[in-house]
Scaffold this active site. Structure first.
Site, PDB file in Angstrom:
ATOM      1  N   HIS A 131      10.409  92.465 -49.792  1.00  0.00           N
ATOM      2  CA  HIS A 131       9.724  91.209 -50.324  1.00  0.00           C
ATOM      3  C   HIS A 131       8.549  91.841 -50.963  1.00  0.00           C
ATOM      4  CE1 HIS A 131      12.848  89.066 -47.757  1.00  0.00           C
ATOM      5  NE2 HIS A 131      12.331  89.796 -46.953  1.00  0.00           N
ATOM      6  N   HIS A 136       1.474  81.752 -58.298  1.00  0.00           N
ATOM      7  CA  HIS A 136       1.290  81.210 -59.725  1.00  0.00           C
ATOM      8  C   HIS A 136      -0.290  80.806 -59.919  1.00  0.00           C
ATOM      9  CE1 HIS A 136       5.559  79.551 -60.172  1.00  0.00           C
ATOM     10  NE2 HIS A 136       5.662  80.932 -59.800  1.00  0.00           N
ATOM     11  N   HIS A 171       5.905  82.248 -54.275  1.00  0.00           N
ATOM     12  CA  HIS A 171       7.302  82.631 -54.099  1.00  0.00           C
ATOM     13  C   HIS A 171       7.430  83.980 -54.019  1.00  0.00           C
ATOM     14  CE1 HIS A 171       8.718  83.676 -57.986  1.00  0.00           C
ATOM     15  NE2 HIS A 171       7.906  82.731 -58.454  1.00  0.00           N
ATOM     16  N   CYS A 172       8.503  84.601 -53.394  1.00  0.00           N
ATOM     17  CA  CYS A 172       8.899  86.079 -53.219  1.00  0.00           C
ATOM     18  C   CYS A 172       9.477  86.393 -54.696  1.00  0.00           C
ATOM     19  CB  CYS A 172       9.697  86.236 -52.139  1.00  0.00           C
ATOM     20  SG  CYS A 172      10.297  87.785 -51.936  1.00  0.00           S
ATOM     21  N   HIS A 291       9.052  59.824 -55.423  1.00  0.00           N
ATOM     22  CA  HIS A 291       8.793  58.548 -55.534  1.00  0.00           C
ATOM     23  C   HIS A 291       8.633  57.965 -54.049  1.00  0.00           C
ATOM     24  CE1 HIS A 291       9.433  54.126 -56.512  1.00  0.00           C
ATOM     25  NE2 HIS A 291      10.338  54.051 -55.445  1.00  0.00           N
ATOM     26  N   THR A 316       7.040  57.113 -60.235  1.00  0.00           N
ATOM     27  CA  THR A 316       7.791  58.231 -60.132  1.00  0.00           C
ATOM     28  C   THR A 316       6.974  59.381 -60.968  1.00  0.00           C
ATOM     29  OG1 THR A 316       9.948  57.190 -59.764  1.00  0.00           O
ATOM     30  CG2 THR A 316       9.907  59.331 -60.022  1.00  0.00           C
TER      31      THR A 316
HETATM   32 CU    CU Z   1      11.627  88.034 -50.349  1.00  0.00          CU
END
Ligand code: CU
Length: 376
Positions: A131, A136, A171-172, A291, A316
């Protein structure tokens, strides 16, 4: 850079991309990896204060100040990767999830703009797969992904400067099957607050009394010939069937915080009338449109970046896949509010719904029943 140690386990990840479009992405990963030069002029940060933060399970966030209380710091976090079986609904549907710190989503990290994030990423030898982590909010080396590839039994430490203010997904994104890891739950969010705290972009401070973190997750659980969800003995065993479902782009479940109903009933998020609540909402893979039924987003950063003035009075808001958004709302009426993905099929049929339980006094001026439902 050191060559990665290819173990049987990491080969499993590599095999996952054979024959798919994956090699195109993987090739750029490998190139980026080779281009990462060794650090020859380490930055001297010895004068900066270090803070060690204990992360907490979503929907909660670790204690933090909204305004920076001094110069930039080095903020230390630890994420331990946990591959685990999770139950997705009342029917006992199972998924072999991949998680940061055991929860889907992973914990919300909070720092201030220009702080340094120092992350220790641990992949215990009880896991099957390789992993890493792509922030970001970070700049360079695939968001840190190229510097954090850890095999089972390894750890890595990444430091990056949080130069952009906002809420961001992490994230991975390992050299193997990136979307499998992300849709197995391996994502979370980091909030980089402006040093002066949140504002409306016109000089007005926007403080919050409470913060909640909702991580929306699409899962792709395979079914057998009879239409029942299948169970597997291991992650590896579930892979090829899961990939087949993923390629239909049709999730079997879309849930908030790891399971259908994880934030409803007893587990509802709470607030009181008059409280200003910041809702951070991430979706690492797929578009969504939060929402609050019976409420609003008073101030909304739909794409989550705090240098942009927030949109006002939203019904929304649209959060593109791979993005975290934030909405600030002051509750004005008591009651149970549903907070949903307003693709209502995804909310009601697939699970993308949560509750806020709000206490306080009813305001008749805002709403009242003139004639209660009765016969004509
Ligand atoms: Cu992973």
């Amino acid at each position: 850079m050191t060559q990665f140690n290819l173990t049987r386990r990491s080969m499993l990840a590599g095999a996952a991309i054979a024959g798919a479009i994956g090699p195109l992405v993987s090739a750029s990963f490998a190139a980026a990896n080779e281009e990462v030069a060794p650090v020859t002029n380490p930055t001297d940060l010895s004068s900066l204060e270090r803070v060690k933060v204990e992360l907490v399970k979503p929907p909660f966030a670790h204690p933090h100040t909204q305004k920076a209380d001094g110069p930039p710091k080095i903020v230390e976090f630890t994420l331990t990767i946990e591959e685990k079986k999770m139950i997705l609904d009342d029917q006992g549907t199972e998924v072999h999830a991949m998680t940061f710190n055991g929860s889907v989503p992973g914990p919300l990290m909070v720092v201030h703009q220009n702080d340094y994030v120092e992350l220790t990423l641990i992949n215990p030898d009880t896991n099957e797969l390789q992993h890493n982590i792509d922030f970001h909010s970070a700049t360079g080396a695939l968001g840190g992904g190229a510097l954090t590839v850890v095999n089972p039994g390894e750890k890595a430490v990444l430091r990056f400067k949080a130069t952009k203010a906002g809420v961001f997904v992490y994230h991975c994104a390992p050299p193997g099957m990136v979307p499998w890891h992300v849709t197995a739950g391996m994502n979370g969010a980091i909030m980089v607050l402006p040093r002066e705290g949140l504002t409306d972009g016109h000089g007005k401070e926007l403080a919050y009394d409470k913060i909640y973190y909702v991580g929306e997750q699409d899962f792709y659980v395979p079914r057998d010939e009879a239409g029942n969800f299948k169970k597997y003995d291991s992650l590896g065993e579930s892979y090829s069937d899961t990939l087949e479902v993923m390629r239909t782009l049709t999730p079997s479940h879309i849930v908030f915080n790891g399971a259908v109903g994880a934030l409803t009933g007893e587990a509802a998020m709470t607030a009181a009338v008059g409280e200003r609540v910041l809702i951070v909402h991430s979706q690492a893979n797929r578009d969504t449109c939060p929402h609050l039924i019976g409420g609003h987003g008073d101030y909304v950063w739909a794409t989550g970046k705090f240098r942009n003035p927030p949109d006002l009075d939203q019904e929304t808001w649209f959060i593109p896949g791979g993005t975290a958004g934030a909405a600030l709302y002051t509750f004005e009426q008591p009651g149970i509010y549903a907070y949903v993905n307003h693709n209502l099929i995804e909310a009601f049929e697939l699970g993308a719904a949560a509750h806020f339980k709000v206490t306080g006094d009813w305001n008749d001026d805002l709403m009242t029943a003139i004639v209660s439902p009765a016969g004509i």
